[in-house]
Scaffold this active site. Structure first.
Site, PDB file in Angstrom:
ATOM      1  N   TYR A   1      -3.618 -10.904  -1.905  1.00 26.51           N
ATOM      2  CA  TYR A   1      -3.551 -10.294  -0.580  1.00 26.51           C
ATOM      3  C   TYR A   1      -4.359 -11.086   0.459  1.00 26.51           C
ATOM      4  CZ  TYR A   1      -3.695  -6.996   3.222  1.00 26.51           C
ATOM      5  OH  TYR A   1      -3.594  -6.434   4.478  1.00 26.51           O
TER       6      TYR A   1
ATOM      7  N   ARG B   1       0.831  -1.198   0.000  1.00 27.09           N
ATOM      8  CA  ARG B   1       0.000   0.000   0.000  1.00 27.09           C
ATOM      9  C   ARG B   1       0.865   1.247   0.000  1.00 27.09           C
ATOM     10  NH1 ARG B   1      -5.344  -0.823   1.388  1.00 27.09           N
ATOM     11  NH2 ARG B   1      -5.550   1.343   0.759  1.00 27.09           N
TER      12      ARG B   1
ATOM     13  N   LYS C   1       5.644   1.084  22.182  1.00 26.42           N
ATOM     14  CA  LYS C   1       6.598   2.199  22.165  1.00 26.42           C
ATOM     15  C   LYS C   1       5.866   3.547  22.236  1.00 26.42           C
ATOM     16  CE  LYS C   1      10.282  -0.241  19.768  1.00 26.42           C
ATOM     17  NZ  LYS C   1      11.240  -0.239  18.667  1.00 26.42           N
ATOM     18  N   GLU C   2       4.720   3.611  21.551  1.00 31.98           N
ATOM     19  CA  GLU C   2       3.944   4.866  21.555  1.00 31.98           C
ATOM     20  C   GLU C   2       3.463   5.181  22.970  1.00 31.98           C
ATOM     21  OE1 GLU C   2       2.173   4.089  17.036  1.00 31.98           O
ATOM     22  OE2 GLU C   2       0.836   3.981  18.758  1.00 31.98           O
TER      23      GLU C   2
ATOM     24  N   ASP D   1      42.794 -29.854  -9.479  1.00 26.07           N
ATOM     25  CA  ASP D   1      42.567 -30.264  -8.091  1.00 26.07           C
ATOM     26  C   ASP D   1      41.713 -31.540  -8.124  1.00 26.07           C
ATOM     27  OD1 ASP D   1      42.031 -30.198  -5.239  1.00 26.07           O
ATOM     28  OD2 ASP D   1      40.088 -29.325  -5.769  1.00 26.07           O
TER      29      ASP D   1
ATOM     30  N   ASP E   1       8.045  -5.636   3.186  1.00 24.96           N
ATOM     31  CA  ASP E   1       7.120  -6.592   3.788  1.00 24.96           C
ATOM     32  C   ASP E   1       6.732  -7.821   2.975  1.00 24.96           C
ATOM     33  OD1 ASP E   1       6.256  -7.230   6.214  1.00 24.96           O
ATOM     34  OD2 ASP E   1       4.601  -5.823   6.304  1.00 24.96           O
TER      35      ASP E   1
ATOM     36  N   LYS F   1      -2.877 -11.030  17.985  1.00 21.25           N
ATOM     37  CA  LYS F   1      -2.689 -10.034  19.045  1.00 21.25           C
ATOM     38  C   LYS F   1      -3.070 -10.552  20.429  1.00 21.25           C
ATOM     39  CE  LYS F   1      -1.522  -6.781  16.003  1.00 21.25           C
ATOM     40  NZ  LYS F   1      -0.197  -6.154  15.907  1.00 21.25           N
TER      41      LYS F   1
ATOM     42  N   VAL G   1       2.674  -0.019  19.281  1.00 21.99           N
ATOM     43  CA  VAL G   1       1.795   0.540  20.313  1.00 21.99           C
ATOM     44  C   VAL G   1       2.551   0.644  21.645  1.00 21.99           C
ATOM     45  CG1 VAL G   1      -0.266   0.047  21.687  1.00 21.99           C
ATOM     46  CG2 VAL G   1      -0.333  -0.203  19.198  1.00 21.99           C
TER      47      VAL G   1
END
Ligand code: ADQ
Length: 740
Positions: free
Chosen positions: A89, A10, A381-382, A500, A143, A280, A379
């Site tokens: 997708y 996107r 970290k925010e 060789d 991604d 999640k 989230v």
């Protein structure tokens, strides 16, 4: 001038078609923010899908979208149909890669049609981007939707810098190996010069899959391929720290957010913010909160869990089911524990603005993030950044990528409801000075490693990666048709061919004894040596006894023990340097210890060397043991006249004066040659390549860096080439008129 091209599924802007026509909405957060500075200021273009399916608009609208994206947003529209989106997708990306990479193996669907669509759409991205690419450009692909794109670009544009970043976890090999198209996907990724992940765990998992499935070893996270070097590293993605930490009360806050502040003054707030996704861990979180209420009744009417869940992948059965499950669980908790004055769980099913998010974050005592798996989780970290008074506390599961950076948080096992319940209590009751101390160190990290830093680090690493492409030419190209190479062979009056043995004339075998020459090889060598213009030299690390046993009946020179012994056809062995082997007594016991500890490894003893072979050992163990042994040997041999050599799955300690370069000299000094050819596969052959005179044809088998001028892939190619030599010999010795 060179430019940077970003590619993601996107774009940072979404086109929409509504009654009044076409509309555009810019995305905020994450990638869009991270790359904003580069995208606005630099010579860049961003390629991706606009968000409107081709079939939903007419040609005029399609052209208008493409023009607006280009002129207003510096974006290139990659047009996709509704079927593309459905199959690629919703299909392969979200039914196959997403669950597998998040360890939900039972949810993975393998469908050839969706895999075909994935390939087709990656190709569509390539077709769209291809015309833009110019020499010197940098391309950064994002991604799991575009894992085949790096190699597609590499095939057509071998010199551009290609970076790839995976935003989701890369699973361990045992999980990844379940993917049907596992090799193709890795090969697609390996087209990149730099592959970035959020954590070192994902880096390790990726390297292990590459080693086991494609056979590439890395050295300091770099892999040398035939065409380029692939570097792999961790770049933990950051957030726009200043926005979250330094915005005073944001200007555009909604009434809803203000009501939240007003109505929760008398309770301790726990907040959780997610996209609706089964990775999640939302149902488990609610169950753990229920357990918390049951275990700690003193918190009744004093605490509230606010679930802010953004709709995602709407209309997909699995996601709709998850929403229903959450609704049921929420009402169960509220039904069991709620009172007329208190509703324990509040559920908001919507995307809230970033300004509102800051308000929710700042007015919550605890952020509860308990994903079952999460690539990073921004989230968390925010929240830390938003609580600029340092008085909040994060409770987070160890399966979020962010856990490896935010060790000062309360870290829990997401399956352990007891631990989550206790974690909530711990966070709510943590003394203020401890909270401040823990938060401050997390702030320091987040403010430095913010999203701009992340983007800059990645691009600098990518652009700074030295041009390590190998300029060695594949020999096959030269041997097709009447090439200069073949002409020189035919025209030569006196040729010397250094060959060789192991890995060059014969493929690798499980033990050194099993590599005896087959009848085809003996015939080939005999024929080659029957041309009076040819001096054929077998130059090997093998000892002279075995070399003579296997090849002594042929009319060839043998250089054995890496140049220590020389035998001209039918003659006695000649030792080329005087050496003693006393040093072996101090080296042998060390190697024996490592052989005991590394199943499958073995020691080979030669006149002037001791070799530790580990080809048969499990690669992970052998890799570690090899490094340890190498270090031990390096330190003990410092004061000796012996050196430690890394060969192909072998470490050898040998008298450093003896090498194949020395061996080649012994032969070269005995004659005058106008065609010199040398072929070999491992590092010991590099000495030979370096010793060959100017104008020689040196050929390396395999992909590692080399001093040789040409390359072939395998011992099979070598035999094919030697066969061509014998044919050329026959043709040149046949008098005109005699050939048929
Ligand atoms: P996501 O799975 O979307 O991203 P995450 O990193 O937690 O996961 O969130 C991305 C953004 O969405 C955050 O900026 C967050 O504020 C926002 N967001 C989430 N829920 C919201 C809500 N209800 N309302 C408004 N905004 C909301 C993928 C990977 C992650 C990885 C990121 C970045 O799955 O593991 O961290 O990419 O690489």
């Amino acid at each position: 001038m060179s430019k940077t091209i970003f590619v993601s599924n996107r774009l940072p802007v979404t086109a929409m078609k509504n009654e009044s026509g076409l509309d555009y909405k810019e995305s905020i957060g994450g990638l869009a923010t991270g790359l904003k500075n580069y995208h606005q200021q630099g010579d860049t273009i961003w390629a991706g899908w606009s968000g409107v399916a081709q079939d939903d608009i007419n040609e005029e609208e399609q052209a208008s979208i493409a023009a607006t994206l280009k002129d207003t947003y510096k974006c290139l529209d990659v047009p996709l149909t509704a079927e593309d989106i459905e199959m690629y997708y919703h299909g392969f990306c979200n039914e196959t890669i997403w669950p597998l990479f998040h360890y939900f193996t039972s949810a993975v669907e393998y469908k050839t049609e969706t895999w075909e669509a994935y390939r087709r759409v990656n190709r569509k991205f390539f077709d769209a981007v291809d015309p833009l690419i110019e020499e010197g450009d940098t391309i950064w692909i994002h991604d799991y939707q575009l894992m085949l794109l790096p190699q597609m670009i590499r095939d057509k544009h071998p010199d551009v810098k290609i970076g790839f970043f995976l935003h989701i976890p890369f699973p361990s090999f045992e999980i990844y190996r379940q993917m049907i198209w596992r090799e193709e996907i890795l090969q697609g990724l390996m087209g990149a010069n730099l592959i970035g992940f959020h954590t070192y765990d994902y880096v390790r998992h990726f390297l292990s899959s590459v080693r086991r499935l494609l056979g590439h070893e890395h050295s300091l996270y770099k892999m040398q391929l035939e065409s380029h070097v692939v570097q792999v590293d961790a770049f933990p993605m950051g957030i726009d720290y200043d926005y979250f930490a330094k915005t005073p009360t944001p200007a555009k806050v909604t009434q809803e957010a203000l009501d939240f502040v007003d109505t929760t003054r008398d309770v301790r707030n726990i907040v959780s913010v997610d996209r609706l996704d089964y990775t999640k861990g939302i149902p488990d979180r609610i169950k753990a909160f229920k357990h918390f209420l049951a275990k700690y009744p003193e918190y009744h009417e004093k605490v509230r869990l606010n679930l802010i869940i953004a709709p995602s992948r709407v209309g997909i059965e699995k996601y709709d089911e998850l929403k229903r499950e959450i609704e049921v669980l929420v009402s169960e908790v509220n039904g069991e524990f709620g009172t007329f004055n208190w509703m324990p769980v509040w559920f908001f099913f919507r995307t809230v603005s970033q300004d509102d998010l800051i308000v929710f974050y700042r007015h919550s005592d605890v952020l509860l993030v308990t994903p079952l798996r999460d690539g990073m989780n921004l989230v968390a970290k925010e929240y830390i950044a938003s609580r600029n008074d340092y008085k909040g506390m994060l409770v987070m599961s160890e399966t979020a990528g962010a856990a490896s950076e935010l060790g000062e948080a309360v870290i829990v096992n997401t399956n352990d409801h007891e631990a989550i319940a206790d974690g909530i209590k711990l966070a709510l009751e943590m003394p203020e000075d401890e909270k401040v101390e823990r938060n401050k160190s997390m702030h320091r990290r987040l403010s430095r490693y913010n999203v701009n830093f992340w983007a800059k680090e990645f691009l600098n690493t990518l652009q700074g990666s030295p041009d390590e492409r190998i300029h060695t030419e594949p020999l096959n190209r030269l041997t097709s048709g009447a090439s200069e190479f073949e002409r020189s062979y035919r025209d030569a009056q006196s040729r010397v061919l250094f060959l060789d043995y192991d890995g060059t004339l014969v493929g690798f075998k499980p033990t050194p004894e099993q590599a005896r020459p087959d009848a085809e090889l003996k015939q080939l060598l005999a024929k080659l040596a029957s041309d009076p213009k040819n001096t054929v030299v077998i130059i090997t690390g093998r000892d002279r006894y075995i070399a003579e046993k296997w090849l002594g009946d042929l009319n060839v020179y043998i250089v054995a023990s890496h140049g220590l012994w020389l035998r001209t056809p039918g003659d006695e062995w000649l030792m080329t340097i005087n050496i003693d082997g006393d040093w072996k007594d101090s080296i042998r016991p060390i190697m024996e210890t490592y052989t005991d500890r590394t199943p499958g490894s073995l020691i080979e003893e030669k006149d002037f060397s001791l070799a530790w072979h580990y080809r048969q050992s499990e690669p992970d163990i052998a890799g570690v043991k090899r490094n340890e042994l190498r270090e031990a040997l390096m330190s003990i041999t410092q004061s000796m006249t012996v050196g430690v050599l890394d060969g192909n799955k072998v470490i050898e300690v040998k008298d450093s004066r003896v090498n194949k370069g020395h061996g080649a000299h012994q032969v070269l000094s005995r004659g005058k040659y106008d065609f010199v050819f040398g072929v070999g596969d491992d590092r010991t052959d590099e000495d030979m390549f370096n010793a060959l005179p100017e104008g020689s044809y040196s050929v390396k088998i395999g992909k590692e860096p080399t001093a040789a001028k040409f390359r072939l892939k395998s011992s099979r190619d070598v035999r094919a080439l030697l066969k061509r030599f014998t044919e050329a010999s026959e043709e040149t010795s046949a008098k005109p008129g005699e050939s048929s």
